[in-house]
Motif scaffolding. Structure first.
Motif, PDB file in Angstrom:
ATOM      1  N   LEU A  90       0.842  -1.197   0.000  1.00  0.00           N
ATOM      2  CA  LEU A  90       0.000   0.000   0.000  1.00  0.00           C
ATOM      3  C   LEU A  90       0.875   1.244   0.000  1.00  0.00           C
ATOM      4  CD1 LEU A  90      -2.594   1.664   0.363  1.00  0.00           C
ATOM      5  CD2 LEU A  90      -2.431   1.223   2.831  1.00  0.00           C
ATOM      6  N   CYS A 114      -2.554   0.493  -4.286  1.00  0.00           N
ATOM      7  CA  CYS A 114      -1.972  -0.822  -4.005  1.00  0.00           C
ATOM      8  C   CYS A 114      -1.228  -1.320  -5.237  1.00  0.00           C
ATOM      9  CB  CYS A 114      -3.054  -1.824  -3.613  1.00  0.00           C
ATOM     10  SG  CYS A 114      -3.776  -1.526  -1.974  1.00  0.00           S
ATOM     11  N   ILE A 123      -7.138  -6.004  -1.409  1.00  0.00           N
ATOM     12  CA  ILE A 123      -7.049  -4.675  -2.015  1.00  0.00           C
ATOM     13  C   ILE A 123      -8.404  -3.969  -1.951  1.00  0.00           C
ATOM     14  CG2 ILE A 123      -6.697  -3.467  -4.204  1.00  0.00           C
ATOM     15  CD1 ILE A 123      -4.559  -5.552  -4.875  1.00  0.00           C
TER      16      ILE A 123
END
Length: 245
Positions: free
Chosen positions: A96, A111, A201
């Motif tokens: 991230l 991400c 994600i």
């Protein structure tokens, strides 16, 4: 017991003098030779932000794991805490990248599969696209080699509105985006169950979207002088503990 003193008496003296031997605190004193200059630069930005500019704290949270428990957890109920198995299955990782706007607490996130200079440059370009073109950008980042790669430096030279400010070695606590990483870890990731990287994600992006609906900035209160005095005391204590050769 050896001295004939009860546990209650020992506990009473501990409380009286504010001693908590069951607790252990970690620390890390920076050995960066330019610590003072970098400290004053970054804290100065926090305490007195430049006009007509945006200040962003930028970093990456690498190797975020998509963990799935081997058995379903049991929910919270009266008389019983929530439970989950101690073992888990690994379903991949993501990194991230996040930029925290110091003024209003908004977060730009992305991400990516890796965290090389290629991904770092992609994130810088995203920041450049999503911020007003008429504002100078002051980015606070750590000394990770990726952030200073020649390709990144060449791109920054072509974008003079972006100014980099690097934290001292072993002083990531100066970067306020670490507070956001702490929050997303405790509030969304630590108890999460993710069967795939895409699901992880999606959870991260959902958390950032929710955060940005009602962002709350972190307020820096310590002056550079206060921090420096504390570092000086820590170094003094460390020096006194050195065993003479």
């Amino acid at each position: 017991a050896e001295l004939g003193v009860s546990a209650a008496s020992v506990s009473r003296h501990w409380r009286k003098h504010g001693l908590k031997p069951h607790l252990l605190r970690g620390f890390n004193v920076s050995r960066d030779p330019h610590f003072v200059e970098k400290l004053e630069d970054i804290v100065g930005l926090y305490m007195s932000p430049p006009e007509h500019a945006l200040m962003l704290c930028v970093d990456e949270k690498s190797q975020v794991q998509a963990l799935d428990r081997t058995q379903p957890g049991l929910p919270l109920k009266k008389g019983r805490a929530e439970t989950m198995t101690h073992d888990y299955k690994r379903n991949g990782t993501t990194t991230l990248f996040a930029a925290l706007n110091v003024l209003d607490g908004q977060v730009i996130g992305q991400c990516q599969q890796r965290h090389t200079h290629v991904e770092w440059l992609k994130f810088l370009k995203k920041i450049d696209r999503q911020t007003p073109k008429d504002k100078a950008l002051h980015l606070i980042a750590d000394n990770y080699a990726t952030h200073k790669h020649p390709v990144v430096q060449a791109w920054l030279d072509k974008h003079p509105r972006i100014h980099m400010h690097f934290t001292p070695t072993s002083a990531s606590w100066l970067n306020m985006v670490e507070r956001f990483f702490r929050d997303i870890t405790t509030q969304r990731l630590r108890r999460g169950v993710f069967t795939s990287v895409s699901e992880l994600i999606q959870a991260i992006e959902g958390y950032i979207d929710h955060h940005n609906t009602h962002p709350k900035p972190f307020i820096w209160t310590k002056t550079a002088h206060d921090i420096l005095q504390k570092v000086i005391r820590a170094n003094s204590h460390l020096s006194s503990k050195q065993i003479p050769s």
